[in-house]
Design an enzyme around this catalytic site. Structure first.
Site, mmCIF file in Angstrom:
data_model
loop_
_atom_site.group_PDB
_atom_site.id
_atom_site.type_symbol
_atom_site.label_atom_id
_atom_site.label_comp_id
_atom_site.label_asym_id
_atom_site.label_seq_id
_atom_site.Cartn_x
_atom_site.Cartn_y
_atom_site.Cartn_z
ATOM 1 C CB SER A 47 -0.909 -0.064 1.193
ATOM 2 O OG SER A 47 -0.271 0.056 2.406
ATOM 3 C CG LEU A 49 1.348 3.897 6.283
ATOM 4 C CD1 LEU A 49 2.330 5.042 6.200
ATOM 5 C CD2 LEU A 49 0.223 3.818 7.090
ATOM 6 C CE1 TYR A 191 -11.088 1.365 7.391
ATOM 7 C CE2 TYR A 191 -11.780 3.502 8.237
ATOM 8 C CZ TYR A 191 -10.666 2.651 7.602
ATOM 9 O OH TYR A 191 -9.359 3.062 7.695
ATOM 10 C CE LYS A 195 -9.096 1.118 10.260
ATOM 11 N NZ LYS A 195 -7.748 0.193 10.049
ATOM 12 C CB SER A 226 -3.835 8.398 -3.601
ATOM 13 O OG SER A 226 -4.502 9.292 -3.811
#
EC number: 1.1.1.105
Length: 311
Positions: A47, A49, A191, A195, A226
């Site tokens: 990814s 990151l 999501y 988390k 991004s």
């Protein structure tokens, strides 16, 4: 006196710049010494990151184990790291195929990770799967997939690697989480739930393993954007709620997050909230004035739904 002050100002600025440069260089060298020769596992290394974390830790002399679910992209990352590295100061990364959403294979992959170097010093739980939509339109199958990738997968991997850290009485586990581990944003129910769950698990784990000198850290940015994408414009951006929601959802660059992960490891920070003042204020408002927060968010949703989509 005024002339003297004017003449001294450039010298003062030069001195401050010099001190900042020295501080940055010392911090950079310190970062390298902290991770040099350490075994660092990075999940979802392919990814944005993940790549930046790989670059930062590889440059620092870490023994990397890069995990990802696409072998070609892992190999591409490997080639990129090797092409710019000084072989006398860095180690060749190990590559491991890992899809955290397939929790049935995580235990076996954890054994493969341990076999790379015999131990793990630092685990960076970076993998994450996102989904956006009204709660009633998201299937239970998708809810489960999100929980597998964002919660069950990371904790299975962590539990598999943790006994080695406890027995050696050293190690650090870093969870790259999200602001939605602290507050919920509309249309991201699955999501946000994953988390919240992950943050709760690692907060509890932190206290449990402190006596074994194992550090548990969480790094929570708003969103990790991004490289070249800015927040999109739309009709809804003209509403009175645009400032709040754009600031809440406008992400942090992967380079900045990776550098913060390195600082977190270096300083053994327990919790980092990487966000601009608006999201930070939202978290405090959610805690201290929940009814106000809920009202603002609900009004924002109504405003968004009342504006037709473009196109």
């Amino acid at each position: 006196m005024g002339v003297t002050a004017v003449l001294m100002l450039p010298l003062l600025l030069l001195g401050i710049s010099g001190l900042l440069f020295i501080y940055q260089e010392v911090s950079r060298l310190w970062s390298k010494s902290v991770v040099q020769n350490k075994v660092v596992v990075i999940t979802d290394a392919i990814s944005g990151l993940g790549k930046e974390c790989a670059r930062v830790f590889h440059t620092g002399g870490a023994r990397l184990v890069l995990c990802g679910k696409n072998w070609e992209r892992l190999q591409s990352l490997y080639d990129a790291l090797i092409s710019v590295a000084d072989p006398s100061k860095t180690f060749t990364p190990k590559l491991v195929l890992l899809d955290l959403s397939d929790i049935s294979c995580v235990q076996d992959v954890a054994k493969e990770v341990l076999d790379c170097y015999g131990c793990v010093d630092i685990l960076i739980n970076n993998a994450s799967v996102k989904v956006k939509g009204p709660a009633h339109k998201i299937s239970l199958e998708l809810d489960k997939k999100i929980m597998d990738a964002n919660y069950f997968g990371p904790i299975i991997l962590t539990k598999a690697l943790l006994p080695d850290m406890i027995s050696r009485r050293t190690g650090q586990i870093v969870l790259v989480n999200n602001i939605q581990g602290k507050l919920g944003i509309p249309f991201r129910t699955a999501y946000a739930a994953s988390k919240h769950a992950a943050l709760g698990f690692f907060d509890c784990l932190r206290a449990e393993v402190e006596e074994y000198d194992v550090v548990v850290s969480t790094v929570s940015p708003t969103f990790i954007r991004s490289y070249h994408v800015d927040p999109g414009q739309g009709n809804w951006e003209a509403s009175i709620w645009k400032f709040f929601f754009r600031k809440l959802t406008y992400g942090t660059h992967p380079v900045d997050v990776a550098e913060e992960v390195m600082r977190t490891v270096r300083r053994k920070k327990q919790e980092v909230f990487l966000a601009n003042p608006i999201p930070k204020a939202a978290v405090y408002i959610r805690t201290l004035f929940p009814e106000l927060f809920f009202a603002v968010v609900a009004c924002g949703v109504k405003e968004k739904l009342s504006v037709p989509e473009e196109g």
